[in-house]
Design an enzyme around this catalytic site. Sequence first.
Site, PDB file in Angstrom:
ATOM      1  CB  ALA A   1      16.458   4.583  22.661  1.00  0.00           C
TER       2      ALA A   1
ATOM      3  N   GLY B   1      12.264   7.179  20.497  1.00  0.00           N
ATOM      4  CA  GLY B   1      12.895   8.317  21.159  1.00  0.00           C
ATOM      5  C   GLY B   1      13.129   9.485  20.209  1.00  0.00           C
TER       6      GLY B   1
ATOM      7  CD  GLU C   1       9.597   8.619  23.655  1.00  0.00           C
ATOM      8  OE1 GLU C   1      10.634   7.977  23.397  1.00  0.00           O
ATOM      9  OE2 GLU C   1       8.896   8.426  24.664  1.00  0.00           O
TER      10      GLU C   1
ATOM     11  CD  GLU D   1       9.143   3.900  21.506  1.00  0.00           C
ATOM     12  OE1 GLU D   1       8.125   3.862  20.776  1.00  0.00           O
ATOM     13  OE2 GLU D   1       9.771   4.950  21.732  1.00  0.00           O
TER      14      GLU D   1
END
Length: 711
Positions: free
Chosen positions: A73, A112, A115, A135
Amino acid sequence: MSGNTATPGTSPEPVAFRREGGILVVTIDNPPVNALGVDVRRGLAAAIAAAESDPEVSAVMLVGAGRNFIAGADIREFGKTPQPPSLPEVCAAIETCAKPVVAAIHGAALGGGLEIALAAHYRLAMPGAKLGLPEVALGLLPGSGGTQRAPRLIGAKAALELMTSGRHAGAAEAQSLGLVDRLGGGTDVREEGLAYARELVAARAPVRRSRDAQGLADAEASRAALEAARAETAKKSRGLFSPMKIIEAVEAALTRPFDEGMALERQLFMQCIASPQRAGLIHAFFAEREVLKAPETRAAKPRPLESAGIVGGGTMGAGIAVAMLDAGLPVTMVERDETSLARGRAHVERVYDGLVKKNRMTLEAKAALMARFSGSTSYDAFAQVDIVVEAVFEDMAVKKAVFAELDRVCKPGAVLATNTSYLDIDEIAASISRPADVLGLHFFSPANIMKLLEIVVPAKVAADVVATGFELAKRLKKVPVRAGVCDGFIGNRILAVYRQAADHMMEDGASPYEIDRAVRSFGYPMGPFQVSDLAGGDIGWATRKRKAATRDPKARYVQIADRICERGWFGQKTQRGYYLYPEGARVGEPDAEVLAIIDAERQRAGVTPRSFSEDEIMRRYMAAMINEGANVVHQRIALRPLDVDVTFLHGYGFPRFRGGPMKYADTIGLARVLADIREFAKQDPVFWKPSPLLVDLVERGADFASLDRSE
Ligand code: 3H9
């Protein structure tokens, strides 16, 4: 072919997609690391929608441009108003796509980024790929399905380990864990990804969703892994918020349907986002990158750095030599005579012998490292080295004599560095014919372990010499912080002040054990008196004697430490200091005799002891640290508040989840810090003088972070 690729001259889309044969190639191109900012999320959603609606598309291939797949992210967006689509929505669109989606991974597929790959149906990783869910290092949990898809795909145990450690797995390990299906062999990720996608189409491979994977089928093993992770995390991650939330989310993966697990993951992720720990850890992440951007590193290129010299084979010199050898540099050590040189060499070898003993190094590896080490009793051995670091006794005359020799023998352009902790480097530089080559490199003990390197910049130094200091830090895998010349530079100067605050509290009624406990509860691994016992009380004693003549006679001076040192109690190495260390124990026990000494000193000073709460101890401790931090920034010893933060995170054990002392000050509010200082000043106006910078920021309603941004 169809696609959204920008026409020449227009700004490129961060996500480009075009059909090549039956494969929709989706390229994420968002430098520097393809973070998943809002435009990337929109682009990915558009690409999947295009794939769904285009009958010519048989499969989709996701690939990153540049050096990485996707680093995660966009961390810069956290704390701002979220913009749709969210990352979980993008992942859901990928996973539910009716056509097979292949992630072709090279470089980083983190957070992310991984992911996204887990939401795809097939994964290929190139050699050198780094896959992980880091994270936790940012105070977060994987928030776009990682906590639900990873355990289903690779089992609870492996997924928990990845998520709670935050570590990166290489391509081969990722394959053996089941994170990826195939390893690439060559260097062209796009080509290999395309070939894989074509193969899948030819084989009529079905879409295969991680949400349906059976990694949690063995319910008993999954439950056992969860409980083991819970116990270990409770022990290891004391005081941290997000690790336990990761466990909670994985528990949902074990016990609830996928969609419910996703809903809980979102809820827990938002809690982490809202936590001050997330803000502190992300501040630390960016601050560590900002410190590299000193004016000199922007203005100049480093000088060549292929060989190093060390003057002095004591603990510090040997530690620096080890750091340099570990980084692959040939090292020449100069000592005054053969005996000292042999001792210096032995110090270096002892570090490697320790590793060999613990099976962390082979004898061959040690021999290979030591083959790059040479020693001499003549400075002439430095004639060809690119950099010399002097680590001799802290005495101006001794240092000047060393630099005179370096001036005589070193080749033009060699960087001449001193590891002094407090001496005036401008004076050292002025004593030789080439002051532009003189730099301070302040290592922290043990120099081969501690990450902090203060790059101390004297007035006359050339920019490329400073840039070479930063380059050296990079090679040694250290965290460099640029500091100006003053007594103690950034770290030790601030330390001296909050240590005094701790001494004042000790004389006023708090025991050293209470103070250490409060500091540990705040998140430090050790309190200041434990640190003193570890470092050796004699060091601080010598400093106090050195400063005695220049001490302000009106300033409060607590003599307890001197009384303890006068007894020869220097800490762990003498089996007692503030604590008792029976039979070489490393964890000390409180000492009634020390408490008696403190009592006697209180009487001598006419102090009636009072009690201190942990809160008051920390308010005073932190106010002293923050105030001197502000002075250091005000006087441009540190470029920005974040430089103070990084110094304390990497050199002084400051709890990372608080971001550093200046970030902590912003978190609690500068007005409160200033009010505390003014309150404390009522009893001791000499010690508690508000920093002009702090006063100014409070008057303007600004914070330290505003200064970080304005540089
Ligand atoms: C996440 O993904 C949450 C999700 O689970 C859920 C969401 C709903 N964002 O390190 P470098 C910048 S959390 C924005 O020097 P390297 C960095 O600041 C994220 N910017 O390069 C620097 O900028 P500048 C989980 C980022 O080659 C530049 O990129 N992911 C981000 O040594 C170069 O960085 C992570 O925690 C980002 N995510 O190392 C991975 N990442 O040039 C974090 C980097 O202005 N990143 N930047 O100073 C890394 O570990 C390393 O950057 C990486 C590259 C290994 C990728």
